[in-house]
Design a protein around this motif. Structure first.
Motif, mmCIF file in Angstrom:
data_model
loop_
_atom_site.group_PDB
_atom_site.id
_atom_site.type_symbol
_atom_site.label_atom_id
_atom_site.label_comp_id
_atom_site.label_asym_id
_atom_site.label_seq_id
_atom_site.Cartn_x
_atom_site.Cartn_y
_atom_site.Cartn_z
ATOM 1 N N UNK A 113 1.073 -1.250 0.140
ATOM 2 C CA UNK A 113 -0.199 0.088 -0.555
ATOM 3 C C UNK A 113 0.781 1.554 -0.254
ATOM 4 N N UNK A 114 0.238 1.906 -0.690
ATOM 5 C CA UNK A 114 1.673 3.673 -0.848
ATOM 6 C C UNK A 114 2.222 3.650 -1.404
ATOM 7 N N UNK A 115 2.810 2.831 -1.850
ATOM 8 C CA UNK A 115 3.837 2.261 -3.101
ATOM 9 C C UNK A 115 3.635 3.517 -4.442
ATOM 10 N N UNK A 116 4.673 3.182 -5.319
ATOM 11 C CA UNK A 116 4.686 4.275 -6.326
ATOM 12 C C UNK A 116 4.325 2.839 -6.973
ATOM 13 N N UNK A 117 4.302 1.617 -7.053
ATOM 14 C CA UNK A 117 4.135 0.047 -7.791
ATOM 15 C C UNK A 117 2.790 0.694 -7.547
ATOM 16 N N UNK A 118 2.165 0.473 -6.290
ATOM 17 C CA UNK A 118 0.291 0.766 -6.044
ATOM 18 C C UNK A 118 0.064 1.901 -6.531
ATOM 19 N N UNK A 119 0.021 3.087 -7.008
ATOM 20 C CA UNK A 119 0.287 4.074 -6.973
ATOM 21 C C UNK A 119 -0.625 3.626 -8.455
ATOM 22 N N UNK A 120 1.062 2.821 -8.952
ATOM 23 C CA UNK A 120 0.551 2.818 -11.082
ATOM 24 C C UNK A 120 -0.037 1.672 -11.155
#
Length: 299
Positions: A113-120
């Motif tokens: 959660x809240x990582x750059x990968x999760x945002x993508x």
């Protein structure tokens, strides 16, 4: 003795050749080179699988490429960025892959959660049918666990409330209450934990047929609540909650910790006999605090 070494050198050379063909835009030759590689059980198998996936993708063999990417992330590398790369390949096989792709994207959102990968992943998920976008209950629990581990307290509280709203009275609701208590404890939000004690406890009722897991969850909430009440000076509440740990789950690893903490508070109030009883109970449990309890009892 040299035969295995020569075989490895030959395999390495073929993998290097396949990589060079792929860089040069000759995916067919790369795939042909890989076709003769015997990589089972070899460290080079990971690289070979990746090269095969990329070669098949370059050749437009979408179904085969998707299969190779699935093998790669299942066997060798399931990091979020790798999964996002695999998602794009699998998605190109057609709308029939939407459900699988959505599950892979939700998995990233849940575990990171809240990582750059999760945002993508969230952005990509929004391009899929709306019915596939919502995280499942199990995925929400994974997300909550990850948020607690990362000390993301406010997002964790929000996720916990979503779970309880979706399935009130369920084991998942009880689990979310425990994880909320852990989040507040990790975030040192003692006053908030003390205020939330009664509400969180209500989500983990323990009856005669309650499972061991539910009993342990209720016991841990009681222990964390005891710490919170002690921290804010609510000694009577702390004594009650620390004592409740062993009552709720005598087999909990925190049962003797709660009794030792309770005894210390009782001693501070000069309630000697009550403190002795708590220490005797802690000793009888035989947990990691039994020696501490014995020392406090006899000295």
């Amino acid at each position: 003795a040299l035969a295995p070494q020569l075989g490895t050198l030959g395999l390495t050379a073929r993998l290097m050749a396949a990589a060079a063909f792929l860089v040069a835009g000759d995916a067919a030759s790369a795939l042909a080179e890989l076709g003769g590689c015997q990589t089972e059980g070899q460290p080079e198998a990971r690289r070979a699988t990746l090269l095969r996936a990329r070669s098949l993708e370059a050749l437009g063999r979408r179904q085969d490429a998707a299969g190779a990417w699935r093998e790669y992330i299942q066997r060798w590398d399931d990091r979020d960025r790798t999964t996002l790369t695999a998602v794009e390949c699998i998605a190109r096989t057609g709308p029939e892959s939407d459900r699988e792709v959505a599950a892979m994207l939700r998995g990233i959102i849940a575990r990171s959660p809240h990582s750059e990968a999760a945002i993508d992943a969230e952005k990509r998920l929004q391009t899929l049918p709306k019915r596939l976008q919502a995280l499942t209950l199990e995925e929400l629990l994974v997300r909550l666990e990850a948020q607690v581990a990362r000390r993301a307290v406010d997002p964790a509280l929000e996720t916990a409330k979503r779970i309880r709203a979706a399935r009130p009275g369920s084991d998942a609701a009880c689990r979310s209450a425990l994880l909320e208590a852990r989040a507040l404890d990790k975030g040192r939000r003692r006053r908030a934990m003390a205020r939330a004690d009664e509400d969180l406890t209500a989500f983990c009722p323990v009856g005669a047929t309650a499972s061991a897991e539910r009993r342990d969850a209720a016991a841990e909430i009681a222990y964390l609540a005891g710490k919170a009440h002690r921290s804010v000076g609510a000694t009577a509440d702390a004594i009650a909650r620390f004592g409740a740990v062993a009552d709720l789950s005598p087999t909990s690893s925190l049962a003797d910790d709660g009794l030792v903490a309770q005894a210390a508070l009782l001693s501070g109030q000069n309630r000697v006999r009550a403190a002795q009883i708590a220490l005797e109970r802690a000793m009888a449990l035989g947990g990691d605090q039994s020696e501490t309890a014995a020392f406090d009892l006899f000295w």
